[in-house]
Scaffold this active site. Structure first.
Site, mmCIF file in Angstrom:
data_model
loop_
_atom_site.group_PDB
_atom_site.id
_atom_site.type_symbol
_atom_site.label_atom_id
_atom_site.label_comp_id
_atom_site.label_asym_id
_atom_site.label_seq_id
_atom_site.Cartn_x
_atom_site.Cartn_y
_atom_site.Cartn_z
ATOM 1 N N SER A 133 11.546 -46.784 -8.010
ATOM 2 C CA SER A 133 12.010 -48.131 -6.931
ATOM 3 C C SER A 133 12.425 -49.467 -7.445
ATOM 4 O O SER A 133 13.014 -50.077 -6.759
ATOM 5 C CB SER A 133 10.897 -48.292 -5.737
ATOM 6 O OG SER A 133 9.677 -48.647 -6.196
ATOM 7 N N LYS B 39 5.976 -52.478 1.426
ATOM 8 C CA LYS B 39 6.681 -53.305 0.731
ATOM 9 C C LYS B 39 7.300 -54.478 1.382
ATOM 10 O O LYS B 39 7.460 -55.847 1.025
ATOM 11 C CB LYS B 39 8.003 -52.696 0.140
ATOM 12 C CG LYS B 39 7.479 -51.643 -0.978
ATOM 13 C CD LYS B 39 8.805 -50.650 -1.432
ATOM 14 C CE LYS B 39 8.410 -49.669 -2.473
ATOM 15 N NZ LYS B 39 9.459 -49.056 -3.062
#
Length: 800
Positions: free
Chosen positions: A685, A728
């Site tokens: 990511s 996140k």
């Protein structure tokens, strides 16, 4: 010279009647009473009395034979004289016979009405003088006879006196053998030996064997006597103890066994377990109470009696009450509460509905374990919990066999005993931290426990009988779902518990944490007051976590310091504000970074997802003259290194699109660094953050520090979806970043975000790298290149 044999002085006829003798061998000079009961013997006595009173006494080979034939008797015997005869009142005849001389049958001449045979007298070999060897044998025989008497052998005193003075080897051998009560075969062997010295040697060997037998016998008797004495002592002490217990009103051993038997009956065991319990109880009843096996068996039966085989708690299926309890115990967690209420609704309609296996996955401190307690409370069930972190032995789940010393049931059965019911809410904590080694795989043992189609007959190795676990509601917890073995995960319904936002943490602190800590530390409203700004300051500057544990520790620290001040005499109430937190907690642990106000070349802000929640990830790039190589630092994993190489390949391929001089790749070394190098990092990511950092470096365009980005890239520049979007986003807001770029395909994950928090964010949905760079670099996508415009991404940003 030896004394003359009386048989040699008599004129013994060649033809003699025979008396078969049982259980004894008659020797010369031996005087013995005999009871005559058989017709054969009676006719032989009559013939002898009618003639010269002489008979031949032959020993029978089979002692239980009532009418022996001539093959059933030994051929060597002793000629004896009937000295006296007497008729007994019961019809039997008793005679007194004295042995005279040995004789051997040469021919049987008559078998009825009594045996008569032609005999040959056996003359004794004369011993001219006593040799040294013969004297040694004589002394040895006398000593052995004396030892036998010491061991308890019953030899008449007058016979013993004669033995000690007799010097004729043959006479001594016959006298000793006739008074030892030896077996017929042994005595017959001595009788048939004509040589006196050899006969005495055989007698001595027989005495030695007898002494060995007596020695072993005495040793065994001593051991038996010692055991009997010990048993008698124990019996005496137990009787005294029983009497004392009776006087004190205490229970004795039999009463304890009776009580245990009643407990087993009251436990309502299933048939298989009941049969095993009865079998073991019968064994226990026949054992000595102090034996080790009795202790093991008794412990086993007590486990069977104490387990809740048929004891269940009644479910509380009031949905309104359950909803109220869940709201009291936990803030938010709407999805989890909804799932629990759904289960209660189904249970109300279908009573025999098998319990689901829920698995709460989330970072530490978000309330996974306490949520299990709340579920038990709202259902009216008992709560049981075991921690599986670090468990590597399969026996921890299934128990040990009873053959092992100190064997115990597994943790499942132990927890059910503590719960007291067979349908508790059972929490398996830290299921993702199970291990496996040479002692077995605990996760494999859990497969049977957690499968509703199998656990109705779960068999613990210690119990060795089936126990029904189908009524138990199992709940597992984990920080991360990836380490959970696939077969085990397949049996679970995964429910993710994300971290809390700042507003949620403040609300939970005032609702749960502050009241709990003020109560535990003995301070209350008269002593301390927390302002909202103080709690917000603790969240922002002293904790940076997904859960609430560190926040609760900081609150507890302030409460302890207040308690000390109260004890030292402080009268006024302590007010905790944002500007006096340093006085209680020291300097802030997390400061607002100055770089947030500065946009830096080659520095991109990425987002990472760990088992402890979301994290901010800085990606730095720099270049220098040197060989055209890519250097990666920051303790990166293999996947993250591959993302860096993919980012460089994409940047070189599209260099002209971004206005990058292609020669900068041929004579310069590029270095990508991710700070906090002591912490391992991996995953795809950070790919878009690496591309952004490289483009910013090579175009010398500053990257915006108030924008955080996440997503995986391909070599063609596509942005692929990633996991942990909610965690996140929360990590970005904790760092004060509210502009976030995520992959377009992750738009579906935004439904999990609180609408109030989402309204504060500017979410950019990126389809490819150009969308990311346009939102991240200061001034947007470089206009000198041939890159396309990103109006679609900007429109979605406005939408959110």
């Amino acid at each position: 010279m030896p004394e003359p044999n009386p048989g040699e002085l008599l004129n013994i006829p060649e033809l003699l009647p025979i008396i078969p003798v049982r259980d004894i061998v008659v020797f010369p000079f031996m005087m013995i009473p005999l009871f005559v009961t058989r017709d054969l013997s009676s006719h032989a006595v009559d013939e002898a009395l009618a003639a010269d009173r002489l008979v031949l006494m032959l020993a029978q080979k089979q002692q239980d034979e009532d009418t022996p034939g001539k093959e059933g008797m030994y051929l060597t015997g002793t000629v004896g004289m009937i000295l006296r005869m007497r008729k007994m009142p019961d019809g039997r005849t008793k005679i007194l016979v004295q042995g005279l001389v040995k004789a051997r049958v040469t021919e049987f001449v008559q078998e009825s009405p009594c045996f008569k045979a032609r005999v040959t007298l056996i003359r004794e070999v004369p011993v001219s003088e006593i040799s040294t060897e013969t004297e040694a044998i004589l002394r040895s025989v006398r000593n052995n006879i004396a030892k036998l008497q010491e061991y308890g052998k019953n030899i008449p005193q007058e016979i013993s006196s004669v033995i000690q003075t007799l010097t004729d080897p043959g006479r001594l051998a016959d006298l000793v053998m006739s008074n030892l009560g030896a077996k017929v075969a042994d005595s017959e062997d001595i009788l048939e030996e004509p040589d006196p010295v050899r006969r005495l040697r055989k007698v001595n060997e027989f005495l030695v064997r007898e002494l060995e037998i007596y020695s072993v016998q005495l040793r065994i008797q001593g051991q038996v006597k010692q055991e009997i004495d010990k048993s008698q002592r124990e019996y005496y002490l137990r009787e005294q103890m029983r009497a004392i217990q009776h006087e004190l009103g205490l229970k004795n051993e039999n009463e304890d066994l009776d009580e245990l038997h009643e407990r087993l009956k009251a436990a309502a065991l299933p048939k298989e377990a009941s049969d095993e319990a009865e079998r073991q109880f019968r064994r226990l009843h026949g054992m000595h109470s102090d034996s080790a096996e009795a202790t093991v068996t008794r412990t086993y039966l007590e486990w069977l009696a104490d387990l809740p085989w048929s004891k269940s708690s009644e479910d509380v299926l009031d949905l309104k009450k359950a909803h109220k309890i869940l709201d009291e115990d936990h803030y938010d967690l709407a999805r989890v509460k909804e799932r629990i209420l759904e289960f209660l609704g189904v249970r109300q309609l279908k009573k025999d509905h098998k319990g689901p296996l829920l698995c709460f996955v989330g970072p530490p401190g978000v309330g996974k374990t306490s949520l299990g307690r709340s579920i038990a409370r709202c259902m009216g069930r008992q709560f049981a919990r075991i921690s599986l972190g670090g468990v590597r032995d399969e026996a921890e789940i299934r128990g040990h066999r009873r053959t092992y010393v100190g064997a115990m049931p597994g943790r499942i059965v132990q927890s059910l005993k503590q719960a007291g019911t067979n349908n508790p809410v059972f929490m398996l904590d830290e299921v993702d931290k199970l291990g496996a080694d040479y002692r077995g795989d605990p996760s494999a043992a859990l497969l049977e426990v957690l499968d509703p189609e199998q656990n109705y007959s779960f068999t613990d190795h210690y119990l060795n009988v089936a126990f029904d676990l189908s009524k138990v509601m199992f709940i597992a917890t984990a920080n991360h779902s990836d380490p959970i073995p696939a077969p085990l995960k397949d049996r679970m319904e995964i429910i993710h518990l994300p971290g809390y936002t700042e507003e949620e943490k403040v609300a939970i602190a005032f609702r749960h944490l502050i009241p709990r800590q003020t109560s535990e530390n003995g301070v209350g409203d008269p002593h301390i007051k927390f302002l909202r700004s103080a709690v917000q300051g603790m969240v922002r500057r002293y904790t940076r976590e997904a859960g609430l544990r560190n926040l609760e520790r900081e609150i507890a620290s302030i409460c302890r310091k207040t308690a000390r001040a109260v004890v030292e005499g402080r009268k006024d109430r302590t007010t905790v504000r944002s500007n006096n937190l340093a006085r209680f907690l020291g300097p802030p642990k997390y400061l607002a970074e100055e770089e947030l106000t500065e946009h830096t070349v080659g520095l991109a802000t990425g987002l990472a997802w760990t088992q402890y929640g979301g994290e901010i990830l800085h990606v730095e790039s720099t270049s220098m003259k040197g060989r055209p190589v890519l250097t990666l630092t920051g303790h990166l994993g293999e996947v993250m290194k591959e993302s860096a190489h993919a980012a460089l390949s994409y940047t070189r391929t599209h260099a002209r699109s971004y206005g990058i001089d292609e020669r900068s790749f041929s004579d310069r070394e590029i270095h990508i660094h991710v700070p906090a190098g002591a912490i391992p990092k991996d995953g795809p990511s950070a790919g878009v953050a690496m591309v952004t950092s490289l483009v910013s470096l090579l175009t010398q365009t500053p990257a915006r520090r108030d924008v955080a980005i996440t997503g995986e890239i391909t070599l063609r520049g596509r942005v692929l979806p990633v996991g942990g979007i909610k965690e996140k986003l929360l990590a970005a807001t904790r760092a004060g970043i509210f502009s976030i770029v995520i992959p377009e395909q992750n738009e579906k994950d935004l439904v999990e975000i609180d609408k109030k928090l989402l309204s504060k964010m500017k979410i950019v949905l990126a389809r490819d790298v150009n969308d990311v760079i346009a939102a991240t670099l200061l001034g947007g996508l470089p206009k000198t290149g041939k890159g396309r415009k990103t109006r679609g991404a900007r429109r979605k940003a406005k939408k959110h």
